[in-house]
Write a protein that holds these residues in place. Structure first.
Motif, PDB file in Angstrom:
ATOM      1  N   SER A   9      57.434  51.833  10.917  1.00 53.81           N
ATOM      2  CA  SER A   9      56.814  50.895  11.342  1.00 53.81           C
ATOM      3  C   SER A   9      55.272  50.838   9.991  1.00 53.81           C
ATOM      4  O   SER A   9      54.904  50.430   9.529  1.00 53.81           O
ATOM      5  N   LEU A  10      55.540  52.281   9.521  1.00 55.89           N
ATOM      6  CA  LEU A  10      54.030  53.124   9.149  1.00 55.89           C
ATOM      7  C   LEU A  10      54.520  52.364   7.239  1.00 55.89           C
ATOM      8  O   LEU A  10      53.581  52.029   6.894  1.00 55.89           O
ATOM      9  N   ALA A  11      56.154  52.416   7.215  1.00 52.75           N
ATOM     10  CA  ALA A  11      56.426  52.454   5.718  1.00 52.75           C
ATOM     11  C   ALA A  11      56.401  50.424   5.966  1.00 52.75           C
ATOM     12  O   ALA A  11      55.817  50.145   4.692  1.00 52.75           O
ATOM     13  N   VAL A  12      56.654  49.953   6.917  1.00 52.64           N
ATOM     14  CA  VAL A  12      56.667  48.108   6.501  1.00 52.64           C
ATOM     15  C   VAL A  12      55.259  48.293   6.817  1.00 52.64           C
ATOM     16  O   VAL A  12      54.989  46.627   5.828  1.00 52.64           O
ATOM     17  N   GLY A  13      53.894  48.360   7.317  1.00 53.44           N
ATOM     18  CA  GLY A  13      53.257  48.353   6.762  1.00 53.44           C
ATOM     19  C   GLY A  13      52.459  48.305   6.061  1.00 53.44           C
ATOM     20  O   GLY A  13      51.596  47.045   5.089  1.00 53.44           O
ATOM     21  N   MET A  14      52.606  49.312   5.447  1.00 55.78           N
ATOM     22  CA  MET A  14      52.039  49.519   3.452  1.00 55.78           C
ATOM     23  C   MET A  14      52.715  48.302   3.110  1.00 55.78           C
ATOM     24  O   MET A  14      51.979  48.135   2.652  1.00 55.78           O
ATOM     25  N   ALA A  15      53.874  48.435   2.753  1.00 58.73           N
ATOM     26  CA  ALA A  15      54.520  47.625   1.635  1.00 58.73           C
ATOM     27  C   ALA A  15      53.617  46.239   2.269  1.00 58.73           C
ATOM     28  O   ALA A  15      53.402  45.703   1.274  1.00 58.73           O
ATOM     29  N   MET A  16      53.849  45.525   3.148  1.00 62.52           N
ATOM     30  CA  MET A  16      53.870  43.880   4.268  1.00 62.52           C
ATOM     31  C   MET A  16      52.341  43.512   3.412  1.00 62.52           C
ATOM     32  O   MET A  16      52.277  43.209   2.272  1.00 62.52           O
ATOM     33  N   PHE A  17      51.645  44.745   3.939  1.00 62.10           N
ATOM     34  CA  PHE A  17      50.042  44.280   3.388  1.00 62.10           C
ATOM     35  C   PHE A  17      49.633  44.995   3.147  1.00 62.10           C
ATOM     36  O   PHE A  17      48.747  43.919   1.843  1.00 62.10           O
ATOM     37  N   GLY A  18      50.423  45.961   2.038  1.00 61.16           N
ATOM     38  CA  GLY A  18      49.842  45.979   0.830  1.00 61.16           C
ATOM     39  C   GLY A  18      50.141  45.378   0.016  1.00 61.16           C
ATOM     40  O   GLY A  18      49.583  45.315  -1.270  1.00 61.16           O
ATOM     41  N   GLY A  19      51.553  44.852  -0.613  1.00 59.35           N
ATOM     42  CA  GLY A  19      51.937  44.358  -1.191  1.00 59.35           C
ATOM     43  C   GLY A  19      51.813  42.995  -1.052  1.00 59.35           C
ATOM     44  O   GLY A  19      50.832  41.684  -1.822  1.00 59.35           O
ATOM     45  N   ALA A  20      52.106  42.232   0.324  1.00 59.80           N
ATOM     46  CA  ALA A  20      51.877  40.529   0.098  1.00 59.80           C
ATOM     47  C   ALA A  20      49.895  40.095  -0.281  1.00 59.80           C
ATOM     48  O   ALA A  20      49.466  39.202  -0.154  1.00 59.80           O
ATOM     49  N   ILE A  77      58.076  52.328  -1.553  1.00 62.26           N
ATOM     50  CA  ILE A  77      57.601  52.321   0.165  1.00 62.26           C
ATOM     51  C   ILE A  77      58.392  52.634   1.140  1.00 62.26           C
ATOM     52  O   ILE A  77      59.063  52.984   1.985  1.00 62.26           O
ATOM     53  N   GLY A  78      58.693  50.987   1.092  1.00 58.66           N
ATOM     54  CA  GLY A  78      59.998  50.080   2.094  1.00 58.66           C
ATOM     55  C   GLY A  78      60.701  51.406   2.269  1.00 58.66           C
ATOM     56  O   GLY A  78      61.826  51.208   3.531  1.00 58.66           O
ATOM     57  N   VAL A  79      61.602  51.407   1.332  1.00 63.54           N
ATOM     58  CA  VAL A  79      63.301  52.697   1.826  1.00 63.54           C
ATOM     59  C   VAL A  79      62.455  53.283   2.608  1.00 63.54           C
ATOM     60  O   VAL A  79      63.578  53.577   3.124  1.00 63.54           O
ATOM     61  N   VAL A  80      61.151  53.887   2.617  1.00 71.55           N
ATOM     62  CA  VAL A  80      61.052  55.086   3.387  1.00 71.55           C
ATOM     63  C   VAL A  80      61.719  54.354   5.057  1.00 71.55           C
ATOM     64  O   VAL A  80      62.616  54.909   6.054  1.00 71.55           O
ATOM     65  N   GLY A  81      61.324  53.301   5.037  1.00 76.79           N
ATOM     66  CA  GLY A  81      61.101  52.422   6.323  1.00 76.79           C
ATOM     67  C   GLY A  81      63.207  51.829   6.675  1.00 76.79           C
ATOM     68  O   GLY A  81      63.385  52.078   7.951  1.00 76.79           O
ATOM     69  N   VAL A  82      63.891  51.774   5.554  1.00 75.75           N
ATOM     70  CA  VAL A  82      64.815  51.790   5.618  1.00 75.75           C
ATOM     71  C   VAL A  82      65.706  52.768   6.167  1.00 75.75           C
ATOM     72  O   VAL A  82      65.987  53.015   7.106  1.00 75.75           O
ATOM     73  N   ILE A  83      64.996  53.989   5.607  1.00 73.48           N
ATOM     74  CA  ILE A  83      66.137  55.143   5.934  1.00 73.48           C
ATOM     75  C   ILE A  83      65.756  55.650   7.153  1.00 73.48           C
ATOM     76  O   ILE A  83      66.431  56.122   8.479  1.00 73.48           O
ATOM     77  N   ALA A  84      64.184  55.841   8.024  1.00 73.38           N
ATOM     78  CA  ALA A  84      63.803  55.569   9.855  1.00 73.38           C
ATOM     79  C   ALA A  84      64.292  55.032  10.647  1.00 73.38           C
ATOM     80  O   ALA A  84      65.207  55.150  11.775  1.00 73.38           O
ATOM     81  N   ALA A  85      64.984  53.315  10.170  1.00 75.59           N
ATOM     82  CA  ALA A  85      65.891  52.270  10.774  1.00 75.59           C
ATOM     83  C   ALA A  85      67.201  52.980  10.703  1.00 75.59           C
ATOM     84  O   ALA A  85      67.853  52.385  11.760  1.00 75.59           O
TER      85      ALA A  85
END
Length: 523
Positions: free
Chosen positions: A285-296, A486-494
């Motif tokens: 969630s931390l990684a997805v939040g950083m990628a999603m909010f930060g990018g979009a 950053i999103g790659v971290v989310g993939v690894i955690a998932a």
């Protein structure tokens, strides 16, 4: 109205009762989401008219996220201890006041402060809606209702940018109505909740609220985020200012961890989040939040400043992102209910999110709109498959009496990721744009001061406007590349998540009373 005044048996609500209760909750979710999406396309115009800078642009977004992040775990723990319905209505009241203050703001500083206050209410609304829904619907069945949530998210995210663009492009309205328009919707949601929401009675956590821990977390996170916003622009990475902010910030967070370990009712329950599933879900969630909010959050700025589109056109151009969220959340929600499995959808969504940002990393000021649409559609699909399912994975492990704290914890870290993402990527974008503008002005023999520091691009000479637009358009791809990394971290955690089978009972098997053996057997 308190739940005590209208007690219900601790049994499942019927489908009709759930839909009635959802009507008010979905309107609450709508107004919370639209408060951000409606402003996203209007921000360049708002900050331009207020002569704001790129740093202030970032902080108008960051202030809301920061306030929401800092207060989310408090709202979550309060929901375990007090009337959830009353708390939602209090959050609506705070949101309304913040919206009015934002609409009447006279300069960039005032609007940042007002948005921070509004963020307290937004944090409550976002966390409490998920908590209330989880208190009504077992995890296994919750997927079938994700279609309603996805629909509201889609309407808010599709209509918000378009409505924001129309408001700022309409001379007799003006940008202030981007904030005022949410007030009557919030008031309507308040009344609808009062009429329709009747929660089943349940056990409540006992003990004092951990205000000290909450304060330490808020202060520690705030100090570090303020440092991130100014480093490399106002001072160097290795400087006395860095040490003066980073070391105290880390020390305060370390003290917060010690307080949370000893607190009877910690706002961030360490015994829950240190378990494998919640811990990995929080990292994702931390990684997805950083990628999603930060990018979009910078897409609207890219279209308006980097490409020269109007706010209305910018809202229309971001529609593929929102369409991806709606379609993926609806389809994956139905499949989650059918299969009872959530990990495959989290992993798939995280991978799609990375692919989307990777494709957007190639954008510049001349990229075709078709290529941009494909990238945004992928990002939206990744977000729709991951965000709610990560919350669901954590809620599935938590007892009903700790549901608020567990939900607040994962929402806190997701919001924290978004806040960090906006701050870091905003600082990176500002630095890259300033460097590029200075270099291009020098190449074309234009005076260095012609680029300005304001976002009011139309006030610049024509030649300087071209330089500034090209700089913003070319720099945006760089922050999408960082978002993909950053999103790659989310993939690894998932991928590391255990195989999760969602329970069919509202509470965990160990917490269910003996009077409910059928529910325990289903769990």
């Amino acid at each position: 109205m308190s739940t005590a005044a209208t007690p219900m048996p601790a049994a499942r609500m019927s489908h009709r009762e759930i839909l009635e209760a959802l009507s008010g909750l979905l309107l609450v979710l709508f107004v919370a989401m639209i408060s951000s999406t409606i402003v996203s396309t209007a921000l360049p115009r708002i900050l331009g008219e207020l002569n704001g800078t790129q740093t202030q642009y970032t902080w108008v977004v960051t202030a809301t996220l920061l306030a929401a992040t800092a207060t989310t775990p408090i709202w979550g723990r309060l929901a375990d201890m007090f009337d959830k319905k009353l708390l939602v209505q209090i959050a609506i009241g705070i949101f309304v006041i913040g919206s009015l203050l934002s609409g009447f703001a006279q300069d960039s500083g005032q609007i940042i402060a007002a948005r921070a206050f509004q963020g307290i209410g937004v944090g409550g609304l976002q966390a409490l809606v998920q908590i209330v829904i989880a208190a009504m619907i077992p995890p296994r069945e919750r997927g079938r209702y994700n279609g309603y949530l996805g629909g509201v998210m889609a309407i808010a995210t599709l209509a918000g940018p378009l409505l924001g663009g129309l408001i700022v492009d309409t001379s007799w309205l003006g940008w202030r109505w981007c904030f005022f328009i949410g007030v009557p919707i919030a008031v309507l949601a308040f009344g609808l909740l009062q009429k329709t929401l009747r929660l089943p009675a349940g056990r409540r956590a006992a003990g004092p609220i951990d205000y000290l821990g909450a304060a330490l977390i808020a202060i520690g996170v705030s100090v570090l985020l303020i440092w991130v916003s100014f480093v490399d622009s106002s001072f160097d990475w290795l400087s006395w200012q860095t040490f003066a902010m980073v070391l105290p910030g880390l020390a305060i967070l370390a003290a917060a961890v010690r307080v949370e370990k000893r607190a009877a009712q910690p706002v961030v329950p360490l015994d829950v989040i240190k378990q494998r599933t919640p811990a990995l879900a929080i990292v994702a969630s931390l990684a997805v939040g950083m990628a999603m909010f930060g990018g979009a959050v910078f897409l609207g700025q890219y279209f308006q400043i980097g490409r020269g589109y109007s706010p209305t056109e910018s809202g229309l151009l971001t529609m593929p992102l929102m369409l991806g969220v709606f379609l993926s959340s609806t389809v994956s929600g139905q499949l989650v209910t059918r299969t009872g499995k959530v990990k495959p959808f989290i992993v798939t969504g995280a991978i799609i999110l990375v692919l989307g940002f990777a494709s957007l990393s190639f954008v510049d000021h001349q990229t075709s709109l078709g290529a941009l649409a494909v990238g945004m559609l992928l990002v939206g699909a990744g977000v729709g498959m991951t965000m709610q399912n990560l919350v669901l994975a954590v809620q599935n492990t938590a007892a009903l009496k700790d549901l608020g704290a567990a939900t607040g914890a994962v929402t806190f870290f997701r919001s924290l990721g978004g806040t960090i993402g906006v701050s870091v990527l905003g600082a990176v974008l500002a630095h890259r744009v300033q460097t590029t503008i200075a270099a291009h002005l020098a190449e074309r023999g234009i005076p260095a001061g012609s680029g300005g520091g304001s976002l009011n691009i139309n006030a610049l000479p024509a030649a300087a406007q071209t330089v500034v637009r090209e700089a913003y358009g070319d720099a945006t791809g760089h922050i999408f590349l960082i978002s993909a990394a950053i999103g790659v971290v989310g993939v690894i955690a998932a991928l590391l998540l255990p195989s999760i089978t969602l329970r069919s009972s509202l509470d965990t098997p160990a917490a269910l009373p003996e009077a409910e053996p059928a529910l325990a057997a289903q769990a």
